[in-house]
Design an enzyme around this catalytic site. Sequence first.
Site, short mmCIF file in Angstrom:
data_model
loop_
_atom_site.label_atom_id
_atom_site.label_comp_id
_atom_site.label_asym_id
_atom_site.label_seq_id
_atom_site.Cartn_x
_atom_site.Cartn_y
_atom_site.Cartn_z
CG HIS A 1 -1.58 1.11 1.48
ND1 HIS A 1 -2.71 1.76 0.85
CD2 HIS A 1 -1.31 2.43 1.95
CE1 HIS A 1 -3.13 2.93 1.53
NE2 HIS A 1 -2.39 3.63 2.17
CD GLU A 2 1.91 3.31 3.79
OE1 GLU A 2 2.02 4.67 3.06
OE2 GLU A 2 0.67 3.31 4.42
CG HIS B 1 0.44 6.41 -0.99
ND1 HIS B 1 -0.57 7.09 -1.05
CD2 HIS B 1 -0.14 5.35 0.73
CE1 HIS B 1 -1.80 6.61 -0.27
NE2 HIS B 1 -1.70 6.09 0.48
CD GLU C 1 -4.74 6.17 2.20
OE1 GLU C 1 -4.26 5.26 2.32
OE2 GLU C 1 -4.10 7.09 2.41
#
Length: 292
Positions: free
Chosen positions: A142-143, A146, A219
């Site tokens: 997930h990071e 980003h 997100e």
Amino acid sequence: MMRILLFLGTNLAVLLIASITLKVLGVDRFTGQNYGSLLVFCAVFGFAGSLFSLFISKWMAKMSTGTEIISQPRTRHEQWLLQTVEELSRDAGIRMPEVGIFPAYEANAFATGWNKNDALVAVSQGLLERFSPEEVRAVLAHEIGHVANGDMVTLTLIQGVVNTFVMFFARIFGSIIDKTVFKTEEGHGPAYYITSIVAELVLGILATMIVMWFSRFREFRADDAGARLAGTGAMISALQRLRAEQNMQSQHMPDTLTAFGINSVKKSGIAQFFMSHPPLEERIEALRRRQH
């Protein structure tokens, strides 16, 4: 870099069109103020703070969270963490970021940095201790999502744009009230400064809502990237674990890093418009729809 140039070019074009429109409407003659110069002034100050924060974001993140960078792994867990981030970065097509661990009981992680090839990804000690390897990998994915999406840069530029227009229109309102209501003929009277301050507060609240809307939107994109890199099931499992732990969190990351974490405090009522993250239930549901 191309993302930055296109974004800045688009918004400079918006500023130019706004300036021309104001001149055509005669607003500058009406209030006696050069709005072209005002736009430049507001843009400089509107972007300066946001860009400065972006360029020092890694340093600030390390200092404010106590993140310890893993330069040479000392344990098999640290070795696994480095190998996992390296693998995910390679799959995402970015240079491997710095990897760190910050001493917090809460389960959280964040990514920051001024560009996708010079980033930092860090996870909390609590997350490493309580999450399964598959869930930790999903959080890291997930990071990495980003970082690969350029979210830190885009969010900074959006903040710069809204800062510019908040300053700009607050001063327009102040000038109009000062000239038309209080009939100030030369310079600025007290009404200009009072109205400008009040307008900045009101417009600043609306601007924050816009920035937070984009933060919530990104997100979902990062969750989608995490699902592609680590598997949809693992991403859902990680979010479910975060939801189960929401009521037991005893501390949180600094406000400046909240938008870059994977988890945030749940709010209700009008406060939900100022949330940097969507409710975990909505994120989980979005991933479940992705499975079908």
